[in-house]
Enzyme design. Structure first.
Site, PDB file in Angstrom:
ATOM      1  N   GLU A  85      -1.606  -2.332  -1.866  1.00 55.52           N
ATOM      2  CA  GLU A  85      -0.728  -2.871  -1.456  1.00 55.52           C
ATOM      3  C   GLU A  85      -0.648  -2.518   0.138  1.00 55.52           C
ATOM      4  O   GLU A  85      -0.932  -1.949   0.724  1.00 55.52           O
ATOM      5  CB  GLU A  85      -0.301  -1.850  -2.081  1.00 55.52           C
ATOM      6  CG  GLU A  85       1.699  -1.976  -1.602  1.00 55.52           C
ATOM      7  CD  GLU A  85       2.680  -1.971  -2.295  1.00 55.52           C
ATOM      8  OE1 GLU A  85       2.694  -1.044  -3.118  1.00 55.52           O
ATOM      9  OE2 GLU A  85       3.784  -2.153  -1.959  1.00 55.52           O
ATOM     10  N   ASP A 118      -1.741  -1.201  10.722  1.00 58.01           N
ATOM     11  CA  ASP A 118      -2.547  -2.697  10.036  1.00 58.01           C
ATOM     12  C   ASP A 118      -3.445  -2.788   9.422  1.00 58.01           C
ATOM     13  O   ASP A 118      -4.933  -2.336   9.187  1.00 58.01           O
ATOM     14  CB  ASP A 118      -2.671  -3.293  11.608  1.00 58.01           C
ATOM     15  CG  ASP A 118      -2.531  -5.157  11.301  1.00 58.01           C
ATOM     16  OD1 ASP A 118      -2.595  -5.074   9.529  1.00 58.01           O
ATOM     17  OD2 ASP A 118      -2.579  -5.722  12.259  1.00 58.01           O
ATOM     18  N   ASP A 160       6.946  -9.800   5.794  1.00 58.15           N
ATOM     19  CA  ASP A 160       8.634 -10.504   6.415  1.00 58.15           C
ATOM     20  C   ASP A 160       8.003 -11.363   6.276  1.00 58.15           C
ATOM     21  O   ASP A 160       6.800 -12.442   6.465  1.00 58.15           O
ATOM     22  CB  ASP A 160       7.863  -9.707   7.996  1.00 58.15           C
ATOM     23  CG  ASP A 160       7.324  -8.082   7.926  1.00 58.15           C
ATOM     24  OD1 ASP A 160       8.957  -7.870   7.811  1.00 58.15           O
ATOM     25  OD2 ASP A 160       7.183  -7.415   8.217  1.00 58.15           O
ATOM     26  N   PHE A 172      13.362  -3.886  -0.294  1.00 53.86           N
ATOM     27  CA  PHE A 172      13.976  -5.489   0.457  1.00 53.86           C
ATOM     28  C   PHE A 172      14.257  -6.505  -0.959  1.00 53.86           C
ATOM     29  O   PHE A 172      15.465  -7.389  -0.147  1.00 53.86           O
ATOM     30  CB  PHE A 172      12.922  -5.693   1.193  1.00 53.86           C
ATOM     31  CG  PHE A 172      12.462  -5.593   2.509  1.00 53.86           C
ATOM     32  CD1 PHE A 172      12.014  -4.032   2.641  1.00 53.86           C
ATOM     33  CD2 PHE A 172      13.044  -5.338   3.131  1.00 53.86           C
ATOM     34  CE1 PHE A 172      12.405  -3.333   4.049  1.00 53.86           C
ATOM     35  CE2 PHE A 172      13.268  -5.747   4.671  1.00 53.86           C
ATOM     36  CZ  PHE A 172      12.743  -4.101   4.850  1.00 53.86           C
TER      37      PHE A 172
HETATM   38  C1  SAM Z   1      10.507  -6.775   4.649  1.00 55.04           C
HETATM   39  S1  SAM Z   1       9.759  -5.059   4.464  1.00 55.04           S
HETATM   40  C2  SAM Z   1       9.040  -5.119   2.683  1.00 55.04           C
HETATM   41  C3  SAM Z   1       9.160  -3.670   2.270  1.00 55.04           C
HETATM   42  C4  SAM Z   1       8.277  -3.182   0.462  1.00 55.04           C
HETATM   43  N1  SAM Z   1       7.483  -4.347   0.031  1.00 55.04           N
HETATM   44  C5  SAM Z   1       9.674  -4.161  -0.146  1.00 55.04           C
HETATM   45  O1  SAM Z   1       9.904  -4.513  -0.815  1.00 55.04           O
HETATM   46  O2  SAM Z   1      10.629  -3.633   0.511  1.00 55.04           O
HETATM   47  C6  SAM Z   1       7.406  -5.837   4.951  1.00 55.04           C
HETATM   48  C7  SAM Z   1       7.081  -4.383   4.980  1.00 55.04           C
HETATM   49  O3  SAM Z   1       5.423  -4.691   5.551  1.00 55.04           O
HETATM   50  C8  SAM Z   1       5.062  -3.707   6.935  1.00 55.04           C
HETATM   51  N2  SAM Z   1       3.880  -4.228   7.358  1.00 55.04           N
HETATM   52  C9  SAM Z   1       3.663  -6.142   7.879  1.00 55.04           C
HETATM   53  N3  SAM Z   1       2.750  -6.495   8.086  1.00 55.04           N
HETATM   54  C10 SAM Z   1       1.760  -5.129   7.978  1.00 55.04           C
HETATM   55  C11 SAM Z   1       0.505  -4.755   7.927  1.00 55.04           C
HETATM   56  N4  SAM Z   1      -0.490  -6.154   9.403  1.00 55.04           N
HETATM   57  N5  SAM Z   1       0.007  -3.579   7.350  1.00 55.04           N
HETATM   58  C12 SAM Z   1       0.650  -2.718   7.010  1.00 55.04           C
HETATM   59  N6  SAM Z   1       2.405  -2.862   7.404  1.00 55.04           N
HETATM   60  C13 SAM Z   1       2.531  -4.146   7.413  1.00 55.04           C
HETATM   61  C14 SAM Z   1       6.216  -3.537   7.670  1.00 55.04           C
HETATM   62  O4  SAM Z   1       6.008  -2.495   8.423  1.00 55.04           O
HETATM   63  C15 SAM Z   1       7.613  -3.876   6.881  1.00 55.04           C
HETATM   64  O5  SAM Z   1       7.749  -2.060   6.460  1.00 55.04           O
END
Ligand code: SAM
Length: 220
Positions: free
Chosen positions: A59, A111, A133, A201
């Site tokens: 995930e 990351d 995002d 989200f």
């Molecule tokens: C908009 S939030 C959605 C979080 C969760 N999946 C939800 O639906 O509630 C997107 C998340 O992806 C994480 N994220 C974005 N790019 C990432 C990456 N390359 N590796 C790990 N996490 C990442 C961000 O830190 C953020 O917490």
């Protein structure tokens, strides 16, 4: 020579760790945590990481991890490698692991697209990308997670028949995702199962009146 740095798919976000998160970090990080280092290409043996042979789910961007914990609890036959950069989310998922005595989750801090390089080809049963995002401005589209190079890499990590499941509440991103995923030569569209619990989200998107799109693609 100029150094080439990867384009980040995430925002730097501030967040505080409460006592519950800090306690979980201290207690559970050594057994359940994995630090992702940029540029590290050391192969990662997932069966060794989880201490058993079982199908593996990656995930990417689990946020606070409530959905991850719920899915892993309902799916004890598969192992969940959950990656996030946001530190309070790391603490929260570790706390949930402790409270629910979950053994089939490992928490990767860093990351996820760096972590993917360490995974063997065909080592994953599924990849979950829930509400990444959206990066709505055109000049930021290059930061979107679902784009051709990342999709190619994720597809190569899936076993034949494995599924890449994405969800978003941003219609423009949903259209862009569908175009990128349809164009990948090794993926075929399939039906997204109904087993995804609502994420944090997603709730925000629904409250704001945005439609939810789930897209699932199977590796040929
Ligand atoms: C908009 S939030 C959605 C979080 C969760 N999946 C939800 O639906 O509630 C997107 C998340 O992806 C994480 N994220 C974005 N790019 C990432 C990456 N390359 N590796 C790990 N996490 C990442 C961000 O830190 C953020 O917490």
């Amino acid at each position: 020579m100029t150094e080439t740095r990867p384009i980040r798919t995430f925002h730097p976000r501030r967040g505080r760790m409460g006592a519950r998160h800090a306690d979980a970090m201290a207690e559970l990080w050594p057994a359940y945590g994995l630090t992702v280092l940029d540029g590290d290409r050391t192969p990662l043996d997932l069966d060794e990481l989880f201490g058993r042979t079982a199908p593996k789910v990656l995930e990417i961007g689990f946020g606070m991890g409530d959905t991850t914990a719920a899915m892993a609890a309902a799916d004890p036959g598969r192992d969940y490698l959950a990656a996030e950069v946001h530190t309070p989310g790391i603490g929260n998922l570790l706390a949930l692991i402790g409270e629910q005595a979950l053994t089939n989750i490992r928490v990767a801090h860093g990351d996820a697209m760096e972590l993917v390089h360490r995974l063997a080809p065909a080592s994953l049963d599924a990849v979950h990308v829930f509400f990444p995002d959206p990066w709505p401005k055109a000049r930021h589209h290059k930061r979107r997670l679902i784009q051709p190079g990342n999709v190619r890499l994720l597809r190569q990590r899936l076993r034949a028949g494995g599924v890449l499941h994405c969800a978003t509440d941003w219609p423009h991103y949903a259209d862009a995702m569908a175009r990128v995923l349809d164009a990948d030569p090794g993926l075929r569209r399939t039906v997204a199962g109904s087993g995804r619990p609502e994420t944090k989200f997603e709730k925000r998107g629904v409250r704001a009146g945005r439609p939810i799109t789930d897209l699932a693609f199977r590796r040929e």
